[in-house]
Scaffold this motif. Sequence first.
Motif, PDB file in Angstrom:
ATOM      1  N   GLY A 196     -34.001 -13.526  44.749  1.00  0.00           N
ATOM      2  CA  GLY A 196     -33.677 -14.348  43.585  1.00  0.00           C
ATOM      3  C   GLY A 196     -32.291 -14.967  43.670  1.00  0.00           C
ATOM      4  N   GLN A 197     -31.369 -14.269  44.295  1.00  0.00           N
ATOM      5  CA  GLN A 197     -30.003 -14.764  44.453  1.00  0.00           C
ATOM      6  C   GLN A 197     -29.811 -15.494  45.778  1.00  0.00           C
ATOM      7  OE1 GLN A 197     -28.487 -10.646  43.572  1.00  0.00           O
ATOM      8  NE2 GLN A 197     -26.884 -11.844  42.553  1.00  0.00           N
ATOM      9  N   ARG A 198     -30.836 -15.459  46.646  1.00  0.00           N
ATOM     10  CA  ARG A 198     -30.745 -16.056  47.989  1.00  0.00           C
ATOM     11  C   ARG A 198     -29.520 -15.509  48.709  1.00  0.00           C
ATOM     12  NH1 ARG A 198     -34.459 -17.690  45.268  1.00  0.00           N
ATOM     13  NH2 ARG A 198     -35.805 -19.455  45.713  1.00  0.00           N
ATOM     14  N   LEU A 199     -29.407 -14.159  48.747  1.00  0.00           N
ATOM     15  CA  LEU A 199     -28.227 -13.509  49.291  1.00  0.00           C
ATOM     16  C   LEU A 199     -28.614 -12.371  50.237  1.00  0.00           C
ATOM     17  CD1 LEU A 199     -25.110 -13.559  49.016  1.00  0.00           C
ATOM     18  CD2 LEU A 199     -25.370 -11.742  47.320  1.00  0.00           C
ATOM     19  N   LEU A 200     -28.087 -12.406  51.455  1.00  0.00           N
ATOM     20  CA  LEU A 200     -28.268 -11.355  52.448  1.00  0.00           C
ATOM     21  C   LEU A 200     -26.972 -10.570  52.540  1.00  0.00           C
ATOM     22  CD1 LEU A 200     -30.343 -10.425  54.712  1.00  0.00           C
ATOM     23  CD2 LEU A 200     -28.850 -11.678  56.283  1.00  0.00           C
ATOM     24  N   VAL A 201     -27.071  -9.244  52.484  1.00  0.00           N
ATOM     25  CA  VAL A 201     -25.894  -8.372  52.507  1.00  0.00           C
ATOM     26  C   VAL A 201     -26.029  -7.398  53.676  1.00  0.00           C
ATOM     27  CG1 VAL A 201     -24.524  -6.679  51.215  1.00  0.00           C
ATOM     28  CG2 VAL A 201     -25.752  -8.496  49.979  1.00  0.00           C
TER      29      VAL A 201
ATOM     30  N   GLY B 110     -22.463   2.069  55.394  1.00  0.00           N
ATOM     31  CA  GLY B 110     -22.343   3.126  54.397  1.00  0.00           C
ATOM     32  C   GLY B 110     -22.500   2.545  53.008  1.00  0.00           C
ATOM     33  N   ASP B 111     -21.543   2.834  52.129  1.00  0.00           N
ATOM     34  CA  ASP B 111     -21.599   2.346  50.747  1.00  0.00           C
ATOM     35  C   ASP B 111     -20.866   1.020  50.544  1.00  0.00           C
ATOM     36  OD1 ASP B 111     -23.073   4.550  49.962  1.00  0.00           O
ATOM     37  OD2 ASP B 111     -21.296   5.726  49.437  1.00  0.00           O
ATOM     38  N   SER B 112     -20.376   0.427  51.618  1.00  0.00           N
ATOM     39  CA  SER B 112     -19.592  -0.797  51.495  1.00  0.00           C
ATOM     40  C   SER B 112     -20.322  -1.998  52.084  1.00  0.00           C
ATOM     41  CB  SER B 112     -18.257  -0.650  52.232  1.00  0.00           C
ATOM     42  OG  SER B 112     -17.510   0.405  51.711  1.00  0.00           O
ATOM     43  N   ALA B 113     -20.211  -3.120  51.413  1.00  0.00           N
ATOM     44  CA  ALA B 113     -20.755  -4.375  51.944  1.00  0.00           C
ATOM     45  C   ALA B 113     -19.754  -4.942  52.945  1.00  0.00           C
ATOM     46  CB  ALA B 113     -20.994  -5.362  50.817  1.00  0.00           C
ATOM     47  N   LEU B 114     -20.234  -5.223  54.149  1.00  0.00           N
ATOM     48  CA  LEU B 114     -19.383  -5.806  55.188  1.00  0.00           C
ATOM     49  C   LEU B 114     -19.346  -7.327  55.100  1.00  0.00           C
ATOM     50  CD1 LEU B 114     -20.488  -3.788  58.348  1.00  0.00           C
ATOM     51  CD2 LEU B 114     -18.336  -3.587  57.112  1.00  0.00           C
ATOM     52  N   ARG B 115     -20.528  -7.917  54.953  1.00  0.00           N
ATOM     53  CA  ARG B 115     -20.651  -9.370  54.927  1.00  0.00           C
ATOM     54  C   ARG B 115     -21.791  -9.770  54.001  1.00  0.00           C
ATOM     55  NH1 ARG B 115     -19.346 -11.256  60.535  1.00  0.00           N
ATOM     56  NH2 ARG B 115     -17.326 -10.298  60.902  1.00  0.00           N
ATOM     57  N   THR B 116     -21.674 -10.946  53.429  1.00  0.00           N
ATOM     58  CA  THR B 116     -22.766 -11.525  52.643  1.00  0.00           C
ATOM     59  C   THR B 116     -22.982 -12.957  53.112  1.00  0.00           C
ATOM     60  OG1 THR B 116     -21.284 -12.280  50.886  1.00  0.00           O
ATOM     61  CG2 THR B 116     -22.272 -10.092  50.619  1.00  0.00           C
ATOM     62  N   TYR B 117     -24.235 -13.396  53.039  1.00  0.00           N
ATOM     63  CA  TYR B 117     -24.600 -14.732  53.502  1.00  0.00           C
ATOM     64  C   TYR B 117     -25.597 -15.364  52.535  1.00  0.00           C
ATOM     65  CZ  TYR B 117     -22.909 -12.929  57.997  1.00  0.00           C
ATOM     66  OH  TYR B 117     -22.163 -12.372  59.003  1.00  0.00           O
ATOM     67  N   PRO B 118     -25.446 -16.648  52.228  1.00  0.00           N
ATOM     68  CA  PRO B 118     -26.491 -17.360  51.486  1.00  0.00           C
ATOM     69  C   PRO B 118     -27.660 -17.631  52.432  1.00  0.00           C
ATOM     70  CG  PRO B 118     -24.759 -18.879  52.116  1.00  0.00           C
ATOM     71  CD  PRO B 118     -24.306 -17.501  52.542  1.00  0.00           C
ATOM     72  N   VAL B 119     -28.876 -17.625  51.912  1.00  0.00           N
ATOM     73  CA  VAL B 119     -30.056 -17.796  52.763  1.00  0.00           C
ATOM     74  C   VAL B 119     -31.055 -18.774  52.160  1.00  0.00           C
ATOM     75  CG1 VAL B 119     -29.879 -15.443  53.699  1.00  0.00           C
ATOM     76  CG2 VAL B 119     -31.342 -15.873  51.710  1.00  0.00           C
ATOM     77  N   GLY B 120     -31.941 -19.258  53.007  1.00  0.00           N
ATOM     78  CA  GLY B 120     -33.149 -19.949  52.597  1.00  0.00           C
ATOM     79  C   GLY B 120     -34.312 -19.006  52.848  1.00  0.00           C
ATOM     80  N   LEU B 121     -35.410 -19.190  52.114  1.00  0.00           N
ATOM     81  CA  LEU B 121     -36.567 -18.292  52.210  1.00  0.00           C
ATOM     82  C   LEU B 121     -37.832 -19.075  52.532  1.00  0.00           C
ATOM     83  CD1 LEU B 121     -35.829 -16.149  49.026  1.00  0.00           C
ATOM     84  CD2 LEU B 121     -35.318 -15.549  51.401  1.00  0.00           C
ATOM     85  N   GLY B 122     -38.975 -18.417  52.365  1.00  0.00           N
ATOM     86  CA  GLY B 122     -40.266 -19.064  52.532  1.00  0.00           C
ATOM     87  C   GLY B 122     -40.468 -20.149  51.495  1.00  0.00           C
ATOM     88  N   PHE B 123     -41.352 -21.092  51.794  1.00  0.00           N
ATOM     89  CA  PHE B 123     -41.530 -22.252  50.906  1.00  0.00           C
ATOM     90  C   PHE B 123     -42.136 -21.906  49.551  1.00  0.00           C
ATOM     91  CE2 PHE B 123     -45.323 -22.265  53.672  1.00  0.00           C
ATOM     92  CZ  PHE B 123     -46.342 -22.292  52.750  1.00  0.00           C
ATOM     93  N   ALA B 124     -42.668 -20.692  49.385  1.00  0.00           N
ATOM     94  CA  ALA B 124     -43.176 -20.213  48.090  1.00  0.00           C
ATOM     95  C   ALA B 124     -42.604 -18.810  47.872  1.00  0.00           C
ATOM     96  CB  ALA B 124     -44.706 -20.201  48.080  1.00  0.00           C
ATOM     97  N   PRO B 125     -41.327 -18.708  47.551  1.00  0.00           N
ATOM     98  CA  PRO B 125     -40.636 -17.422  47.606  1.00  0.00           C
ATOM     99  C   PRO B 125     -40.966 -16.414  46.513  1.00  0.00           C
ATOM    100  CG  PRO B 125     -39.175 -19.079  46.736  1.00  0.00           C
ATOM    101  CD  PRO B 125     -40.437 -19.789  47.157  1.00  0.00           C
ATOM    102  N   GLU B 126     -41.597 -16.827  45.424  1.00  0.00           N
ATOM    103  CA  GLU B 126     -41.874 -15.903  44.322  1.00  0.00           C
ATOM    104  C   GLU B 126     -42.918 -14.872  44.739  1.00  0.00           C
ATOM    105  OE1 GLU B 126     -40.519 -16.084  41.065  1.00  0.00           O
ATOM    106  OE2 GLU B 126     -39.155 -17.593  41.858  1.00  0.00           O
ATOM    107  N   GLY B 127     -42.624 -13.597  44.518  1.00  0.00           N
ATOM    108  CA  GLY B 127     -43.573 -12.528  44.797  1.00  0.00           C
ATOM    109  C   GLY B 127     -43.545 -12.055  46.238  1.00  0.00           C
ATOM    110  N   HIS B 128     -44.252 -10.970  46.461  1.00  0.00           N
ATOM    111  CA  HIS B 128     -44.324 -10.314  47.770  1.00  0.00           C
ATOM    112  C   HIS B 128     -45.313 -11.040  48.678  1.00  0.00           C
ATOM    113  CE1 HIS B 128     -44.550  -7.207  50.795  1.00  0.00           C
ATOM    114  NE2 HIS B 128     -45.809  -6.929  50.506  1.00  0.00           N
ATOM    115  N   LYS B 129     -44.967 -11.168  49.933  1.00  0.00           N
ATOM    116  CA  LYS B 129     -45.877 -11.761  50.914  1.00  0.00           C
ATOM    117  C   LYS B 129     -47.147 -10.914  50.967  1.00  0.00           C
ATOM    118  CE  LYS B 129     -46.202 -13.757  55.444  1.00  0.00           C
ATOM    119  NZ  LYS B 129     -46.528 -15.027  54.813  1.00  0.00           N
ATOM    120  N   GLN B 130     -48.302 -11.581  50.880  1.00  0.00           N
ATOM    121  CA  GLN B 130     -49.566 -10.869  50.925  1.00  0.00           C
ATOM    122  C   GLN B 130     -50.463 -11.324  52.060  1.00  0.00           C
ATOM    123  OE1 GLN B 130     -50.881 -11.721  46.894  1.00  0.00           O
ATOM    124  NE2 GLN B 130     -50.213  -9.685  46.253  1.00  0.00           N
ATOM    125  N   PHE B 131     -50.437 -12.626  52.354  1.00  0.00           N
ATOM    126  CA  PHE B 131     -51.373 -13.170  53.328  1.00  0.00           C
ATOM    127  C   PHE B 131     -50.687 -14.167  54.252  1.00  0.00           C
ATOM    128  CE2 PHE B 131     -53.722 -12.753  49.217  1.00  0.00           C
ATOM    129  CZ  PHE B 131     -54.368 -11.572  49.526  1.00  0.00           C
TER     130      PHE B 131
END
Length: 160
Positions: free
Chosen positions: A33-38, A42-63
């Motif tokens: 939802g935030q288009r964010l890869l972290v 351990g308990d610390s975030a090292l890096r964060t990146y903005p991302v693009g996703l699949g062309f229909a990103p809502e919901g879990h991939k099923q097929f």
Amino acid sequence: MGGLAAILSGCAARSKFRSYNGPLVTRVRLYKGQRLLVLDSGDSALRTYPVGLGFAPEGHKQFEGDGRTPEGSYLIDRRNPQSKFHLSIGISYPNEADMAFAKAQGKSPGGDIFIHGGPRRGIDPTDVRDWTAGCIALTDRQIEDVYAMVQDGTPIDIYA
């Protein structure tokens, strides 16, 4: 003569393979939802990146072909240094539950879900959101860093 060699060496193509000697990446988190890869250590975030996703990103991939990016817990399980998307690291989708669900519907769950770079050098895939078939897209420069930092076997948690 030495000055000419230095100038010419600066013109050489840079390698897409980087080295990384920092803290171990122990987990990858994707917030769709935030288009964010972290990348975590351990308990610390090292890096964060903005991302693009699949062309229909809502919901879990099923097929296969649904254009969705999976949700759930998986592993980084392979890497492709010859990817047509610059570099790529694979995600262990589909798992047993994904396969069973798709089979019960008489369909294929699909596969080949990767974190990868852009479609061609010089294009920032995060400028055109959600263009992949279900993968997670970074810029070529960003995937070079992620490829160096994240090892096979690293858990990845993908949230809605």
